[in-house]
Design a protein around this motif. Structure first.
Motif, PDB file in Angstrom:
ATOM      1  N   SER A  60      -7.485   5.986 -14.119  1.00 37.82           N
ATOM      2  CA  SER A  60      -6.417   5.179 -13.329  1.00 37.82           C
ATOM      3  C   SER A  60      -5.096   5.499 -14.179  1.00 37.82           C
ATOM      4  N   VAL A  61      -3.945   5.407 -13.441  1.00 38.82           N
ATOM      5  CA  VAL A  61      -2.609   5.751 -14.009  1.00 38.82           C
ATOM      6  C   VAL A  61      -1.832   4.433 -14.122  1.00 38.82           C
ATOM      7  N   ILE A  62      -1.185   3.949 -14.903  1.00 38.01           N
ATOM      8  CA  ILE A  62      -0.066   3.011 -15.154  1.00 38.01           C
ATOM      9  C   ILE A  62       1.295   3.491 -15.314  1.00 38.01           C
ATOM     10  N   LEU A  63       2.173   2.982 -14.675  1.00 40.67           N
ATOM     11  CA  LEU A  63       3.520   3.640 -14.546  1.00 40.67           C
ATOM     12  C   LEU A  63       4.662   2.574 -15.146  1.00 40.67           C
ATOM     13  N   ALA A  78       5.726   7.473  -4.623  1.00 36.95           N
ATOM     14  CA  ALA A  78       4.981   6.308  -3.828  1.00 36.95           C
ATOM     15  C   ALA A  78       3.699   6.819  -3.150  1.00 36.95           C
ATOM     16  N   GLU A  79       3.286   8.032  -2.919  1.00 36.66           N
ATOM     17  CA  GLU A  79       2.172   8.401  -2.339  1.00 36.66           C
ATOM     18  C   GLU A  79       1.068   8.759  -3.506  1.00 36.66           C
ATOM     19  N   LYS A  80       1.559   8.693  -4.622  1.00 34.34           N
ATOM     20  CA  LYS A  80       0.355   8.916  -5.909  1.00 34.34           C
ATOM     21  C   LYS A  80      -0.371   7.657  -6.103  1.00 34.34           C
ATOM     22  N   LYS A  81      -1.403   8.129  -6.753  1.00 35.11           N
ATOM     23  CA  LYS A  81      -2.568   7.061  -6.842  1.00 35.11           C
ATOM     24  C   LYS A  81      -2.188   6.273  -8.214  1.00 35.11           C
ATOM     25  N   ILE A  82      -1.311   5.096  -8.219  1.00 37.96           N
ATOM     26  CA  ILE A  82      -0.862   4.517  -9.370  1.00 37.96           C
ATOM     27  C   ILE A  82      -1.480   3.261  -9.407  1.00 37.96           C
ATOM     28  N   ALA A 140       9.945   2.983  -0.005  1.00 33.30           N
ATOM     29  CA  ALA A 140       8.743   2.476   0.726  1.00 33.30           C
ATOM     30  C   ALA A 140       7.813   2.359  -0.437  1.00 33.30           C
ATOM     31  N   TRP A 141       7.531   1.179  -1.126  1.00 34.17           N
ATOM     32  CA  TRP A 141       6.867   1.099  -2.345  1.00 34.17           C
ATOM     33  C   TRP A 141       5.786   0.233  -2.310  1.00 34.17           C
ATOM     34  N   THR A 142       4.484   0.552  -2.216  1.00 35.32           N
ATOM     35  CA  THR A 142       3.436  -0.370  -2.184  1.00 35.32           C
ATOM     36  C   THR A 142       2.621  -0.483  -3.235  1.00 35.32           C
ATOM     37  N   VAL A 143       2.743   0.067  -4.380  1.00 33.75           N
ATOM     38  CA  VAL A 143       1.962  -0.051  -5.650  1.00 33.75           C
ATOM     39  C   VAL A 143       2.074  -1.375  -6.283  1.00 33.75           C
TER      40      VAL A 143
END
Length: 198
Positions: A60-63, A78-82, A140-143
């Motif tokens: 997992s990745v936390i930003l 936005a498309e990355k696995k965060i 468009a941010w869904t994280v």
């Protein structure tokens, strides 16, 4: 579970600031990102490359991102696995911020369109290309996102940050008397407690 924390600084910051977050994420690897991009179209190449290079092998990745760093991250990752994003004083509506800066400098849209770039007396360069880009590329941010906001933020109004948080389903924490730049001991303690409680 192997976890990576990526820290993205704001304007005038640097990757060294990521060291502050290492004790808060003792079980994770924490890295800072010294990006070179000053606009979202350059960041569109640089940010995903950095993410892809460093996120390999992690579960997992936390930003964690600050101010303009949060805006550039949302524009490009936005498309990355965060798994989770933590934004500190994020710029969430760049079009409005540019319009505000135009107003502070008494610059009209036609004037900016004609001159392409205008220097302001507060050190920022207004850019017609930048304004057009952010209009054409809405965020468009869904994280899953948590936002920390200072009550006295001079770049983003409470209405703007609150509307954005509602729209993306983010939690919003407001520090009373906090500023856009979290840097005093009291502000940093508040920030640490905020992360600790998430």
């Amino acid at each position: 579970m192997k976890r990576l924390v990526i820290y993205v600084h704001g304007k005038g910051g640097n990757a060294e600031e990521s060291k502050h977050y290492q004790p808060l994420f003792a079980e994770s690897d924490v890295i800072g990102f010294d990006y070179k991009s000053h606009n979202p179209w350059d960041a569109k190449k640089e940010f995903p490359c950095f993410y892809d290079l460093h996120s390999k092998g992690y579960d997992s990745v936390i930003l964690i991102a600050n101010s303009i760093g949060a805006f550039l991250s949302m524009s490009t990752l936005a498309e990355k696995k965060i798994s989770q994003a933590m934004f500190i004083s994020p710029i969430v509506n760049m079009e409005k911020l540019i319009a505000d800066m135009m107003m502070w400098s008494n610059v009209t849209e036609n004037e900016l369109k004609r001159k392409k770039e205008i220097q302001t007396n507060f050190g920022e360069t207004l850019s017609w290309e930048y304004l057009c880009y952010v209009r054409e590329h809405p965020i468009a941010w869904t994280v899953p996102t948590n936002i920390l906001y200072g009550e006295k933020d001079n770049l983003t109004s409470y209405e703007t940050i609150s509307e954005f948080a509602d729209r993306i389903g983010a939690t919003l924490t407001v520090m009373k008397d906090g500023e856009h730049w979290f840097h005093t001991q009291e502000q940093m303690e508040f920030l640490d407690n905020w992360i600790f409680c998430l």
